[in-house]
Design a protein around this motif. Structure first.
Motif, PDB file in Angstrom:
ATOM      1  N   ARG A  34       2.067  -0.213   9.662  1.00 54.86           N
ATOM      2  CA  ARG A  34       1.775  -1.274   8.690  1.00 54.86           C
ATOM      3  C   ARG A  34       2.991  -1.501   7.810  1.00 54.86           C
ATOM      4  O   ARG A  34       3.426  -0.601   7.100  1.00 54.86           O
TER       5      ARG A  34
ATOM      6  N   SER B 185       2.961  -0.678   3.956  1.00 58.35           N
ATOM      7  CA  SER B 185       2.997   0.694   3.454  1.00 58.35           C
ATOM      8  C   SER B 185       4.367   1.023   2.877  1.00 58.35           C
ATOM      9  O   SER B 185       4.520   1.985   2.130  1.00 58.35           O
TER      10      SER B 185
ATOM     11  N   GLU C 297      -2.243  -7.690   9.781  1.00 58.68           N
ATOM     12  CA  GLU C 297      -1.434  -8.220   8.676  1.00 58.68           C
ATOM     13  C   GLU C 297      -1.111  -9.695   8.911  1.00 58.68           C
ATOM     14  O   GLU C 297      -1.174 -10.513   7.988  1.00 58.68           O
TER      15      GLU C 297
ATOM     16  N   SER D  25       6.391   4.491   1.637  1.00 60.80           N
ATOM     17  CA  SER D  25       5.521   5.653   1.850  1.00 60.80           C
ATOM     18  C   SER D  25       5.497   6.082   3.316  1.00 60.80           C
ATOM     19  O   SER D  25       5.130   7.209   3.620  1.00 60.80           O
TER      20      SER D  25
ATOM     21  N   THR E 169       0.861  -1.184   0.000  1.00 63.33           N
ATOM     22  CA  THR E 169       0.000   0.000   0.000  1.00 63.33           C
ATOM     23  C   THR E 169       0.895   1.231   0.000  1.00 63.33           C
ATOM     24  O   THR E 169       2.100   1.129   0.158  1.00 63.33           O
ATOM     25  N   SER E 170       0.311   2.357  -0.157  1.00 61.77           N
ATOM     26  CA  SER E 170       1.049   3.626  -0.083  1.00 61.77           C
ATOM     27  C   SER E 170       0.328   4.572   0.861  1.00 61.77           C
ATOM     28  O   SER E 170       0.183   5.756   0.584  1.00 61.77           O
ATOM     29  N   ASP E 171      -0.124   4.034   1.993  1.00 57.82           N
ATOM     30  CA  ASP E 171      -0.915   4.845   2.915  1.00 57.82           C
ATOM     31  C   ASP E 171      -0.064   5.626   3.917  1.00 57.82           C
ATOM     32  O   ASP E 171      -0.588   6.375   4.727  1.00 57.82           O
TER      33      ASP E 171
END
Length: 165
Positions: free
Chosen positions: A136, A139, A156, A142, A129-131
């Motif tokens: 997390r 991610s 996770e 990011s 993800t790129s949150d």
């Protein structure tokens, strides 16, 4: 009477199947780190921490294993940025996957153990993800180079375990 006998047999089979699956232990995926170069210690740290997290799967260094199996993951040091997308869940009978470990990300200040943990997640079927969340692993970059967390959030771990039930 017949319905009751069938129901009892179904309950017995369900319990027996669940018990034998649990007794079989986790799925073991063997990896080769001979080309991981400077990521060797980061792989070893992730192996150590993961031994107590996921219940249904683990990665095992084929060079250190007492009972090595077929290599399904090959970690390779790479000059590219981390890859996107999930590649798993990889199974013991999957073709060998080559997983790049990003020197470029480490060169930008990202923690090598976190880079490796994210790649473990890709092997086990988690999507990056790129949150920007440091809590997390998926991610990835990011979250910024200040993020040093490489242990997984419970949600996770649950997703990974569900992939290998």
């Amino acid at each position: 009477m017949i319905k009751r006998a069938i129901a009892c047999a179904a309950v017995f089979l369900t319990v027996a199947t669940s018990t034998s699956a649990a007794a079989a232990g986790p799925v073991v995926l063997f990896y080769d780190a001979s080309q991981a170069q400077e990521f060797g210690a980061a792989l070893a740290d992730n192996d150590y921490w993961w031994s107590g997290y996921a219940k249904h799967v683990r990665l095992d260094d084929v060079r250190k294993s007492r009972n090595p199996g077929r290599v399904v993951v090959r970690f390779v040091a790479s000059d590219s940025m981390p890859a996107a997308g999930s590649i798993g869940p990889i199974r013991p009978d999957s073709p060998t996957a080559v997983i790049p470990l990003s020197r470029a990300a480490v060169g930008q200040g990202h923690y090598d153990r976190r880079v490796v943990a994210r790649e473990y997640g890709r092997v086990w079927g988690l999507a990056p993800t790129s949150d920007g969340r440091c809590d997390r692993i998926m991610s990835g970059p990011s979250a910024g180079p200040q993020c040093k967390k490489f242990r997984w959030e419970r949600s996770e771990v649950d997703l990974i375990d569900n992939n290998y039930r």
